[in-house]
Design an enzyme around this catalytic site. Sequence first.
Site, PDB file in Angstrom:
ATOM      1  CG  LEU A   1      -8.813 -73.787  19.573  1.00  0.00           C
ATOM      2  CD1 LEU A   1      -9.081 -73.257  18.176  1.00  0.00           C
ATOM      3  CD2 LEU A   1      -7.334 -74.269  19.577  1.00  0.00           C
TER       4      LEU A   1
ATOM      5  CG  ASP B   1      -3.736 -59.455  28.163  1.00  0.00           C
ATOM      6  OD1 ASP B   1      -2.683 -59.033  28.478  1.00  0.00           O
ATOM      7  OD2 ASP B   1      -4.870 -58.728  28.019  1.00  0.00           O
TER       8      ASP B   1
ATOM      9  CE  LYS C   1      -5.525 -58.644  31.034  1.00  0.00           C
ATOM     10  NZ  LYS C   1      -6.680 -57.517  30.990  1.00  0.00           N
TER      11      LYS C   1
ATOM     12  CG  ASP D   1      -4.362 -55.032  30.249  1.00  0.00           C
ATOM     13  OD1 ASP D   1      -4.052 -56.024  29.762  1.00  0.00           O
ATOM     14  OD2 ASP D   1      -5.329 -55.009  31.074  1.00  0.00           O
TER      15      ASP D   1
ATOM     16  NE  ARG E   1      -6.527 -50.747  22.539  1.00  0.00           N
ATOM     17  CZ  ARG E   1      -7.360 -50.016  23.592  1.00  0.00           C
ATOM     18  NH1 ARG E   1      -7.282 -48.572  23.425  1.00  0.00           N
ATOM     19  NH2 ARG E   1      -8.270 -50.822  24.196  1.00  0.00           N
TER      20      ARG E   1
END
Length: 516
Positions: A199, A284, A291, A361, A365
Site C-alpha cells: 500500500l 501529501d 513541500k 503541511d 495532526r
Amino acid sequence: MFPLRRGVLTAVRINHCRFFSASQNNWNARKGLVLGVYEKKGEDSSLHLTEAAAGLDSAMSGKLSELLKISGPPLKKGKNRIFYGLHEDFPCVAVVGLGKNNAGVCGSENWDTCKENIRAAVSAGCRLLQDLEVSHVEVDSCGDAQSAAEGAVLGLFQYDQLKTKKKTKVTTQLYGSADLVGWEKGILYGEGQNLARLLMEAPANHITPTVFADTIEERMAPYAKQVRVHKRSPAWIEEQQMGAFLSVSKGSEEPPVFLELHYNGCPDNKQAPLLLVGKGITFDSGGISLKPSSGMDAMRADMGGAATVCASIVTAAALKLPINIIGLAPLCENMPSGKANKPGDVVRAKNGKTIQVDNTDAEGRLILADALCYAHTFNPRAIVNAATLTGAMDVALGSAAAGVFTNSDWLWEQLHKASVVTGDRVWRMPLYQHYTRQVTDSQLADLNNVGKYSRSGGACTAAAFLKEFVTVPHWAHLDIAGVMINKDEIPYLRKGMSGRPTRTLVEFAAGLANQG
C-alpha cells in the site's frame, strides 16, 4: 474503476495467494535449500551446524561440512555461501551465517539478537536463490521457525507490479522441523507487513482514499464472520462534525473516506476494544505550504499509519486473535487548490476545539484529532495511533526505532515488550507540559497546529497537540516518520517503503489477547 486502480486490487489478490509463502511443493520448478551455520566458539575448530543442517550433513556422510571447510573462511554473521549439485533434491543449497548460537535478548539493543540474526540470514539466503531464478525454496528453521518464516517472506518481497520485467516468484516451505505452527505464524506476520509495504509503495494515483478502503475491504473478506467494514462517506464525516479532517480533504478532487474496521475475535462481546488509529494521507503535497519537489514522490507513503494499522488488523483476523479491535483511518489527500486550507485559517474539531492552521503541511495532526475524538465513543481499553507525522522524528531517532509518546506506563511496557520480540523497535519520547504550552498559545484559536517555537521539538509539540484530543488513561502515539523508508538499515527488507511497525502492532495485540 479505472484500469490502473483495478491493477492495484489485482496485485493485492495475487499477494494473498502467498507467492512468498505457499507450503505446497512445485516439483517441476528449480528447488533450493537454505541452511544455517553458527560462528565458531573461540579456538574451537569444529563447525556448528543447525539441527537441520547437521541432519543433512550426516545423511551425506559429512560432505556439507567438508565443503564448508575447503571453500573459504568460516561463515560470519550475515555472510553466505552457495553450493551446486550437493544434493539430488536441491540443485542449489545456500548456507547462511547466523552469528553466535548463544545470542538472546540484548538490553542495549532492545531486541532479541538471535531472532534478528535468523531473519537477516534467511532473508539473504532466499534472495540469493531468487536471483538464481529458483522458484521453490525450503528453509531451515534455524531454531526459530517463526523468525525464519518472517525473514523469508519479508526478504522476498519486491514491489514490481508496474514493471514489465519482474523478480522470480518464490514459494517457501519449512525444512527439517516440525514447528509448522511457528512457521505459519511467521508467514502471517510477514505477509501483514508486506501488505503495508504494498500500500505504501504504490503510486498515489493508484492508491487513492477510495482504492485504499476498497483494498482493505477485500483483504478483510475472508474473515467476514468476525469483521465489519464501514467506508464512511463525506456526508457522514460532515454529520460527525469532523471539521479538522474536512478542512484538509477539501483541497483535493479526491473525496475523503473515513475507514472503520471492527474485528470481533473475543467470544466475550462485552470486552472493551483496542482502538488503533492510523493517519491516512494518501498523498501529501504540503498544501498551500507546499513541500520542496525533491523527494515529494515519497509522500505517497504518508498514509503509512493507516497502512500499518489496517494491515495489523488483517493479520490479527488471520491469526484469529481472541481480542476485539477497532481500526480507524481518516483517508484523504493534502493538495493545494482554491478550496484548500490557507495559513492562518481557523477550523473546528469534532470536540469543539478551534485550531489555527499556521502550516498546512502539519495536516496529519488535524485529521487524527477528529479520529481520536471519534475513537473515544467506543469506550476503548486503550487507544494507539500511528502516523508518519513529523520530519523531526526522523531527525531525532532516524530509522532505528519509532517514537512513542504515551500517558500510560502500562501501555508503554506492552509496546516495548512486543518490539523486543519483533526487532521492530520503539523508543519512549517525552510528553511534557513544556510542549503543551507551545501549542495552546495561539493568537486566534484554542490551539495552533505548529509549536510556538517553530521547529524546536517538532515531534514533541505534534504529540502534545494530539494529547489535547485524548481523555482516556491509556493512549499512545507512534510517530513512524523515521521508519517509513528502508534504505539498507534493515537487512531483511529491500530498499523501499518498510511497512514498519506492523509486526510490532500485531505482537502487541497478541500480548493483550493473552492477558484477556
